[in-house]
Design a protein around this motif. Structure first.
Motif, PDB file in Angstrom:
ATOM      1  N   THR A   1       1.078   4.265  -3.053  1.00 57.18           N
ATOM      2  CA  THR A   1       0.366   5.463  -2.575  1.00 57.18           C
ATOM      3  C   THR A   1       1.380   6.596  -2.429  1.00 57.18           C
ATOM      4  OG1 THR A   1      -1.142   4.014  -1.350  1.00 57.18           O
ATOM      5  CG2 THR A   1      -1.235   6.357  -0.814  1.00 57.18           C
TER       6      THR A   1
ATOM      7  N   SER B   1     -10.856  -2.218  -5.653  1.00 54.49           N
ATOM      8  CA  SER B   1      -9.929  -1.207  -6.154  1.00 54.49           C
ATOM      9  C   SER B   1     -10.546  -0.454  -7.322  1.00 54.49           C
ATOM     10  CB  SER B   1      -8.609  -1.858  -6.595  1.00 54.49           C
ATOM     11  OG  SER B   1      -7.672  -0.871  -6.970  1.00 54.49           O
TER      12      SER B   1
ATOM     13  N   VAL C   1      -2.664   5.661   4.143  1.00 53.67           N
ATOM     14  CA  VAL C   1      -2.789   4.216   4.281  1.00 53.67           C
ATOM     15  C   VAL C   1      -3.323   3.939   5.672  1.00 53.67           C
ATOM     16  CG1 VAL C   1      -1.600   2.003   4.321  1.00 53.67           C
ATOM     17  CG2 VAL C   1      -0.921   3.740   2.650  1.00 53.67           C
TER      18      VAL C   1
ATOM     19  N   ALA D   1       0.830  -1.203   0.000  1.00 58.53           N
ATOM     20  CA  ALA D   1       0.000   0.000   0.000  1.00 58.53           C
ATOM     21  C   ALA D   1       0.873   1.265   0.000  1.00 58.53           C
ATOM     22  CB  ALA D   1      -0.927  -0.012   1.208  1.00 58.53           C
TER      23      ALA D   1
ATOM     24  N   GLY E   1      -7.687   4.323  -5.189  1.00 52.16           N
ATOM     25  CA  GLY E   1      -7.113   3.516  -4.130  1.00 52.16           C
ATOM     26  C   GLY E   1      -7.603   2.078  -4.130  1.00 52.16           C
ATOM     27  N   SER E   2      -7.080   1.301  -3.171  1.00 51.95           N
ATOM     28  CA  SER E   2      -7.383  -0.130  -3.066  1.00 51.95           C
ATOM     29  C   SER E   2      -7.664  -0.485  -1.616  1.00 51.95           C
ATOM     30  CB  SER E   2      -6.223  -0.975  -3.595  1.00 51.95           C
ATOM     31  OG  SER E   2      -5.908  -0.634  -4.929  1.00 51.95           O
TER      32      SER E   2
ATOM     33  N   GLY F   1      -4.407   2.736  -7.327  1.00 51.91           N
ATOM     34  CA  GLY F   1      -5.457   1.768  -7.629  1.00 51.91           C
ATOM     35  C   GLY F   1      -5.046   0.747  -8.680  1.00 51.91           C
TER      36      GLY F   1
ATOM     37  N   GLN G   1      -6.237  -0.329   3.789  1.00 54.61           N
ATOM     38  CA  GLN G   1      -6.880   0.542   2.812  1.00 54.61           C
ATOM     39  C   GLN G   1      -5.948   1.690   2.475  1.00 54.61           C
ATOM     40  OE1 GLN G   1     -10.561   2.131   4.275  1.00 54.61           O
ATOM     41  NE2 GLN G   1     -11.297   2.767   2.268  1.00 54.61           N
ATOM     42  N   ASP G   2      -5.888   2.031   1.170  1.00 56.73           N
ATOM     43  CA  ASP G   2      -5.045   3.156   0.753  1.00 56.73           C
ATOM     44  C   ASP G   2      -5.810   4.022  -0.231  1.00 56.73           C
ATOM     45  OD1 ASP G   2      -4.363   2.516  -2.157  1.00 56.73           O
ATOM     46  OD2 ASP G   2      -3.661   0.670  -1.198  1.00 56.73           O
ATOM     47  N   THR G   3      -5.231   5.192  -0.510  1.00 56.89           N
ATOM     48  CA  THR G   3      -5.812   6.132  -1.480  1.00 56.89           C
ATOM     49  C   THR G   3      -4.841   6.337  -2.634  1.00 56.89           C
ATOM     50  OG1 THR G   3      -4.887   8.003  -0.237  1.00 56.89           O
ATOM     51  CG2 THR G   3      -7.131   7.307   0.312  1.00 56.89           C
ATOM     52  N   GLY G   4      -4.171   5.236  -3.041  1.00 58.32           N
ATOM     53  CA  GLY G   4      -3.124   5.316  -4.048  1.00 58.32           C
ATOM     54  C   GLY G   4      -3.631   5.266  -5.472  1.00 58.32           C
TER      55      GLY G   4
END
Length: 485
Positions: free
Chosen positions: A382, A456, A387, A378, A461-462, A408, A403-406
């Motif tokens: 990201t 995702s 994260v 993650a 993110g994923s 994807g 969980q991340d906001t990367g």
């Protein structure tokens, strides 16, 4: 010899056997009944003939026939053994033929015989004539014309032979046609197998008829086998493509640190050979320490790659993960502490209270390795954002959520993220790695009889959720007692 011809010949053989039995039985029955009719005709003729046998003073046999026989189909001959005189009907006299008769014998019995008179067949019954004292004095011979019966039997034989040959010929042609129709699915199987053998198209399927028979079952089985073969072939090609891509990446990744190690080693060698005769200055020391640090960093990269490959090799060798009841909170907390020390550019948050008092069956080291793989993955994808490590509980299972906001993962690449050596195209060249981390994570998940959910969306993110079954209450109590001790 083809199966079609063999089946037809077997069918013909059975048909010939049946025809031989039926024709023989029919012919034998007709022949028997005809023979019995002839014998009955002779017997009735004999019964209609009244013979009065006596011997006069001169030893002469007196024979009286009544009534008079006028049937042209019947011949009669009477032999007098005493005088040797032979009397016969007019039709026999007209033919100029005398029936042969045996010599007088006290053991003479009535008997049937076949004779040919001028080309005409007759069946003759010879009956001995005796006196009251059973002494033989003569012989009565009665014959019946059997030409019509012989002709009937001959015609019957001809009809049976011709009919049998016709039936066999028609049955042979019909058998070829029926066997051809019945074996059409097998022909389609052969054609499809030939095309598959030639490597033309593994997607070929054998057309299936509507009949629910053995050939239909065979077709279903072969189509299922072809589907599995096609899938295996596609998986093999995909695996080869992935491995070829990995070999290229791994070769590049290994060559880079090796080049760095070799270059820095040569630099140190030249530097310290030169400095052996000169004065050592501070920038020489700084340069040496920098080279040593580069060697250390690149060696660590190679060590991590080799460690990942060794972990996968152990999994392939069937290594079993030994699990025991463990409290989940300390393991997750330790992983969160180590994750905070990892290099990252994104924010790091965790919410771990849900894991308190929860016990699962797991291996501590492998579980912590799984969490670090997911968290590090993650962080890697990201570049900015956040994260988060948290948990969720559902029924008798607990989920560890990363969980991340990367960047994807695209929908097309999502099914392949756990494949070995796989790296999404969007990450190639941007992030370091070999595409082995998630493969190792999936192996650990499978060994713990857990499951994983992945959500995702590109540029959003994923989310990875790993579900573990919660151990029963007795295991929880046992773990708490062990901790108090």
């Amino acid at each position: 010899m083809t199966i079609r011809l063999r089946i037809t010949l077997w069918y013909m053989g059975l048909l010939i056997l049946v025809l031989v039995i039926l024709c023989s039985a029919l012919y034998s029955y007709v022949r028997y009944t005809t023979g019995q009719d002839i014998k009955n005709t002779i017997d009735r003729t004999v019964q209609d003939i009244h013979i009065t046998q006596s011997v006069d003073f001169w030893r002469s046999l007196q024979i009286n026939l009544s009534p008079r026989i006028e049937n042209k189909q019947v011949i009669i001959q009477v032999v007098d053994y005493i005088t040797g005189q032979v009397r016969y009907t007019s039709n026999l006299a007209d033919s100029g033929y005398n029936l042969a008769y045996p010599e007088p014998d006290s053991n003479l019995q009535a008997a049937y015989s076949k004779v040919d008179i001028n080309g005409s067949p007759f069946k003759v019954l010879s009956v001995p004539i005796t006196l009251k004292d059973n002494s033989l004095v003569g012989l009565l011979q009665v014959g019946v014309y059997t030409g019509k019966e012989e002709q009937i039997l001959g015609n019957l034989r001809l009809i049976l032979v011709l009919a049998s040959v016709s039936v066999l010929l028609i049955a042979f042609l019909l058998g070829l046609y029926v066997s051809r129709q019945a074996l059409k699915p097998l022909h389609r199987v052969t054609v499809a197998s030939t095309r598959i053998e030639g490597g033309q198209d593994l997607g070929i399927r054998i057309p299936r008829g509507k009949a629910q028979d053995e050939i239909g079952t065979l077709t279903d089985t072969l189509n299922g086998m072809l589907s599995r073969l096609q899938q295996a072939y596609l998986d093999m090609n995909q695996s080869y493509d992935t491995q070829r891509r990995f070999v290229a990446d791994a070769s590049h990744e290994l060559r880079t640190p090796l080049t760095t190690v070799r270059g820095n080693s040569d630099l140190l060698k030249k530097l310290w050979v030169k400095l052996s005769a000169d004065r050592v200055e501070q920038h020489h020391i700084d340069l040496s320490l920098e080279a040593i640090q580069d060697i250390s960093d690149e060696s660590e990269r190679m060590t991590r790659l080799i460690t990942d490959l060794l972990a996968l090799a152990r999994g392939d060798a069937g290594q079993i993960v030994v699990k025991s009841p463990v409290e989940l909170y300390p393991i997750v907390a330790e992983a969160a502490r180590k994750a905070a020390l990892l290099p990252r550019t994104a924010g790091w948050k965790n919410e771990l209270d849900i894991f308190r008092t929860i016990v699962i069956e797991a291996d501590r080291a492998y579980l912590q390795q799984l969490l670090l793989i997911l968290i590090e993955n993650a962080f890697k994808y990201t570049p900015s954002g956040e994260v988060r490590l948290s948990g969720v509980r559902r029924d008798h299972a607990v989920g560890i959520k990363v969980q991340d906001t990367g960047i994807g993962i695209s929908e097309a690449e999502l099914p392949h993220i756990f494949d070995r050596f796989y790296r999404a195209d969007v990450s190639r060249g941007r992030t370091a790695g070999y595409g082995l981390g998630l493969s190792i994570a999936k192996w650990i998940i499978d060994e713990h009889h857990a499951s994983v959910e992945v959500y995702s969306k590109e540029n959003e993110g994923s989310t990875f959720i790993v579900w573990f079954p919660i151990a029963d209450q007795s295991l929880t109590v046992r773990v708490e007692e062990d901790d108090r001790e």
